[in-house]
Each structure stands twice: as structure tokens, then as C-alpha cells.
Design an enzyme around this catalytic site. Structure first.
Site, PDB file in Angstrom:
ATOM      1  N   GLU A 389     -13.801 -48.743 -57.054  1.00 21.81           N
ATOM      2  CA  GLU A 389     -12.566 -48.421 -56.667  1.00 21.81           C
ATOM      3  C   GLU A 389     -12.553 -47.195 -55.822  1.00 21.81           C
ATOM      4  OE1 GLU A 389      -9.585 -48.083 -59.593  1.00 21.81           O
ATOM      5  OE2 GLU A 389      -9.970 -50.010 -60.415  1.00 21.81           O
ATOM      6  N   GLU A 493     -11.913 -56.221 -63.995  1.00 23.18           N
ATOM      7  CA  GLU A 493     -10.672 -55.512 -64.733  1.00 23.18           C
ATOM      8  C   GLU A 493      -9.462 -56.504 -64.293  1.00 23.18           C
ATOM      9  OE1 GLU A 493     -10.173 -51.355 -64.249  1.00 23.18           O
ATOM     10  OE2 GLU A 493     -12.173 -51.141 -63.550  1.00 23.18           O
TER      11      GLU A 493
END
Length: 561
Positions: A389, A493
Site C-alpha cells: 500500500e 486483503e
């Protein structure tokens, strides 16, 4: 009598029809074109960046034209006559030259041909001029503001309209060249129309659109700003024109471009070496996707429903042996392992804000060696994700909001570390899938899978579960952002909060999407409350699901592909 009456009625209808046509023609001939040469826009081309060129080989003259739909050859010729002759002339077309609210369906109108007559008449007139002419159509489309009617629109809508304009213009004026004109803002790649009609790309410095945007923090350093913009265009293989769209010093901008070009060429092997291989990589996954969980409370790991477990590893976990214990526990349950390495929280370095530089400088080599040693002890497949991320413009992790080149160097350093050639280790590049993620693409040779995160909550302030986005909506948006690099996807995720019946419906729909997406290699559910420290005064979302709900998800997935 009846025949006579019918003839009279028919004659009346025809007369009325002809009268309407006459009135329409009369109105059309009386329309005053709102075309204009925009003398307020003075945006000189400062220079050109090409990977193998040291300097711009010629200069450009640059003018702005506001064009409407009205196709009057006489007025168009008069308008074009106002532009001085030039050997290399760029005309930026603002079509139409009005504000956002006045033409809300502009791109649809262009695609549907409403502007075709004007485009043809305009290009016929241009074809009479000497010199090379470049058309730059409705620029700065990617900046999320509403200054122009072509901004804040879906990328595909803009792309289709751009290519429609170019195709028609080229058919009328074959010698014309085209400039695709993003500002160079994060997410420009989403509006890339493909190479068919693009001869040059332009980026703008200090443009009005970008000055009004707040989605990303400003890059204060001029050289860094220019460098980031031209590097965002690295996937497209076209020369990049740098345009001064503000009041800044041209001399300063030229100096910044020279430094930015030198810095980019210095890292050219790093940034450009995978262009061809990335475009030809094949997505071969066709079997059932692997199902995993991040489940530190071990509520699902012994359910018989999964084939992989996810573990997050920071440097202290490696130093104190916790990582090895967690890894061995997963392997003992006969599961594959998803390992997300977070290169921070080093016990020897209290303040580790420079973690990417520390990676490159070998500060964490001992920890990396231990990670690879542990991974080599098992014959299970390992999906190895590093510094995830990275593209989100926040500071939740120390490697976020950093220079993409620095990140790429650190990612490649870790993935090429000793022991990384183990075939059971699959290299995973893990952006969130947010806007501009492709700027951090580290290269085809160090990526086996792309990981994206999919959570139903689009805004942390939303408390109504029904306001969450569907898996499909989020996935389609993020998959599109990855379209320039052809790699299979592992969703490491994903999660949804809310009452159990809502979670069950959300996950059932997600399973059907996943099952019908052959590019998805695997998925891993985040079965825990999110980290409360990053949510402030708002309760952290709880993504946890019951065993029954998760079982329904897995069953639906098994029958979907």
C-alpha cells in the site's frame, strides 16, 4: 371525394414538413459561432523529454482554440487565419470552451458524432496550412476537479471520445499529429487512450486544474514535480512535452527539466527495463482460486475451508523469533503462507522513518537473511509481499508517500536478496490499488502476482453498512488501474463489516465475481478488527465473519468457476 381529401391532407403534411426544414435551415444559418482564439492562455512548451534524446530538437508554437458545434467554413477559416504560421504548431482544442455545468454530456456527444461536422470542417481548414500541426484535445482530463466538462468523467468515456476525435481528424487531415494532454497528475494512466493516435504526451506545470485539486498533496520542489510527472508517462513510450501552464519562471522550469531528465536517465534501467516484457506477460491462472485468511485469533484456520494463511511480519518479529514460530505453525497446518513484510519497528533503530533508504543501504540485511532462511525450511508455496500500500498519500506506514524510485529500488533489493530464487517463493507487489498505483510498478522480473486490497467501506465516516461498496465495484475499479501490467492477481486483503446477514450477501456476490475472474489467483480474508490506532476517535471497523458466513462464501466460490 375521399381520394381528394386524402390528397389535400397529404399535401398539407408535406408543406408543413418543408416549412419546418426551411425554418431549421434559416435558424442554422443565423447561428453565431462562439469559436474563439483564447489569447489569455499562454502556455509555452519548455522542452521535451525522450529517454534517448538529450535535448529538444525544435521549438513549438502553442495556441488555444475554443470550439463549439457550429460548422461554418468561413468563420473557421477566419479563426485559423489569426494563428501565425509556424514550423511546429500545437493547437490545444477546448471543445467546447465552456464551464463544467453547461455541457454535462460532452464526451457522450462527441462519441455520438454531434461534433463531427465541426471536426471535419476544422481539419479541412487546417490541412491548407504549412508546417507540422499537432492537435491537443481537451487536456488535464485526469485532474479530479470540475473546471471543464471533460473532467471528473469516467476514464473510458474520455478515451472513447478522444479516439473518436483523433480518428475522424486523421481521416480528413492525414498529416496531423496528436498530443495526449494530461496534467501529469497521479492517476493519469487511467486516461491513457492507447498508442494508435498519440504522437506526443504533454504534462503541465502549475496548471489551473491542478492548482484547484486537493486529492494529493502538492509537490513543492520544482525538479521533483517535473521528474514525477515525466516518470508517470514511462509506460507509454512517447516523447513528453513539458508545458509551463502557470506564471513560474521559464528559466527555472528549464533548469528543473534538465535535472529531472538527468535523474530519470540515471535510473532508466530501473524504470524502463521491463517495458516489453510487462506487456507480453501472460495470465495463465484458470483453476479454482486459493482461499486464505488473516486470522490471528485462529477462528477459521482449523475449519478445513482454507488453503493459505496470511501473516504480517515487522523487523522485531524477525529479531525475536516470532515470525519463525508463526510460520512454522501455519506450515504445520498444511497451509501455504502469505507473508507481508513490513520493513520497520526495528528494535535497534527507534526512529525508522527512512526505512526504504535503510533497505537499500543494507541496514536490514540480517533480518532479510533470516526471513529467507525461514521461508526455505518449508516445501509449501509462499506468497511474499513487501512494503504494501505504498501509493496511498498518507503516513500510516513509513514507506508510504515516498519517492517511487526509492520504493522501486527497495522493493527490487528485497526481492533479489540472497535466497530469493527459491521457486516456491512467489513475488507479490502489493499496492492498495488506489489512484496512481502504477507509478510504483517495480518491474516485470520481480513480480509474479499483483496484490490489491478490497474493503467495502469507501469512507471511514460511514456508519451504515448498506452504504458500503460492493466487491464488484471496488474490484473493477482497481483491476482497471492494473491493466498496463499483465500479471495475475492475488487479493491478499479483503473484508466487509456489518450485521451477519449483510456480510453474507456481500460475500456471496463477491464469490461469484471472483469465481468468474480467471485472472484472480487467490483471495485472503482479513478476519479481525482493523488497527484502532489509525482510526482516531472513530471505532475501527470489524471485518470479522462467523464460520458459517465464511463457509457460505467458500461454497459459493467453489461452484462459481
Amino acid at each position: 371525394m375521399k381520394i381528394s381529401r386524402i390528397l389535400m391532407i397529404s399535401a398539407g403534411v408535406i408543406s408543413t414538413f418543408l416549412l419546418v426544414l426551411f425554418i431549421q435551415k434559416l435558424k442554422s444559418s443565423s447561428i453565431i459561432s462562439r469559436d474563439s482564439l483564447d489569447s489569455t492562455s499562454h502556455e509555452p512548451v519548455i522542452g521535451t523529454f525522450e529517454l534517448n534524446e538529450q535535448k529538444m530538437t525544435y521549438s513549438f508554437s502553442h495556441y488555444f482554440l475554443k470550439l463549439d458545434k457550429h460548422a461554418d467554413a468561413g468563420s473557421i477559416n477566419k479563426l485559423i487565419a489569426q494563428i501565425p504560421q509556424a514550423e511546429h504548431l500545437i493547437i490545444t482544442i477546448l471543445m467546447p470552451g465552456t464551464d463544467f455545468a453547461s455541457v454535462p454530456n460532452l464526451l457522450e456527444e462527441v462519441r455520438e458524432g454531434d461534433y463531427d461536422a465541426k471536426i471535419e470542417a476544422f481539419c479541412l481548414a487546417l490541412a491548407k496550412r504549412s508546417g507540422t500541426i499537432y492537435l491537443r484535445w481537451n487536456p488535464e482530463m485526469e485532474v479530479p476537479v470540475k473546471l471543464h466538462p471533460w473532467q471528473y468523467q469516467a476514464p473510458n468515456d474520455y478515451i472513447e471520445a478522444f479516439n473518436h476525435f483523433c480518428k475522424l481528424a486523421k481521416s480528413v487531415f492525414p498529416a496531423v499529429k496528436f498530443v495526449w494532454g494530461p496534467a501529469g497528475y497521479p492517476g493519469s494512466d487511467e486516461y491513457w487512450p492507447g498508442p494508435a493516435f498519440v504522437d506526443y504526451i504533454s504534462v503541465t506545470i502549475n496548471g489551473k486544474s491542478e492548482s484547484a485539486a486537493t486529492a494529493f498533496p502538492d509537490v513543492k520542489d520544482l525538479e521533483e514535480n517535473v521528474r514525477r510527472k515525466i516518470q508517470r508517462m514511462r509506460m507509454f513510450g512517447k516523447p513528453v512535452l513539458v508545458i509551463n501552464a502557470g506564471t513560474g519562471s521559464e528559466a527555472d522550469l528549464k533548469a528543473a527539466l534538465a535535472k529531472a531528465a538527468a535523474g530519470t536517465r540515471l535510473n532508466a534501467k530501473l524504470l524502463y527495463q521491463t517495458q516489453d516484457t510487462a506487456s507480453t506477460s501472460k495470465v495463465t491462472q484458470r483453476g479454482a482460486p486459493l482461499v486464505g485468511v488473516y486470522d490471528p485469533k485462529e477462528l477459521l484456520v482449523n475449519s478445513g475451508l482454507i488453503g493459505a494463511e496470511h501473516v504480517f511480519v515487522d523487523l522485531i518479529n524477525v529479531q525475536n523469533g516470532q515470525f519463525e514460530r508463526d510460520f512454522n505453525a501455519i506450515v504445520s497446518r498444511q497451509h501455504d503462507v502469505i507473508v507481508s513484510v513490513e520493513p520497520w519497528h526495528n528494535a535497534a533503530v527507534k526512529k525508522d522513518s527512512n526505512v526504504l533508504s535503510n533497505v537499500i543501504n543494507g541496514i536490514y540485511d540480517a533480518e532479510f537473511a533470516e526471513i529467507y532462511r525461514v521461508l526455505s525450511t518449508s516445501k509449501r508455496t509462499v506468497y511474499l509481499r513487501f512494503a504494501h500500500e505504498m501509493e496511498i498519500p498518507i503516513h500510516r506506514y513509513a514507506w508510504q508517500s515516498q519517492d517511487p524510485v526509492l520504493y522501486i529500488k527497495a522493493f527490487r533489493y528485497f526481492m533479489h536478496f540472497n535466497g530469493s530464487k527459491n521457486r516456491r517463493i512467489k513475488k507479490v507487489w502489493g499496492p492498495a490499488g488506489d489512484r496512481g498505483a502504477i507509478e510504483w510498478w517495480p518491474g516485470d522480473d520481480v513480480v509474479d502476482y499483483i496484490s490489491i486490497a478490497i474493503y467495502g467501506l469507501p469512507d471511514k465516516n460511514i456508519t451504515d453498512p448498506e452504504q458500503q461498496e460492493s466487491f464488484e465495484t471496488v474490484y473493477n475499479r482497481k483491476r482497471y488501474r492494473m491493466r498496463l501490467v499483465k500479471k495475475p492477481i492475488f487479493i491478499t486483503e479483503f473484508g466487509v463489516k456489518g450485521p451477519e446477514d449483510f456480510q453474507k450477501r456481500w460475500l456471496e456476490k463477491a464469490a461469484k465475481i471472483i469465481g468468474n475472474a480467471p485472472e484472480i489467483k487467490g483471495v485472503s480474508y482479513f478476519n479481525l478488527v482493523d488497527n484502532p490506532k489509525v482510526w482516531g476517535d472513530i471505532p475501527a471497523p470489524d471485518w470479522s465473519v462467523s464460520k458459517q458466513t465464511f463457509q457460505h462464501f467458500v461454497k459459493t466460490l467453489s461452484t462459481a468457476r
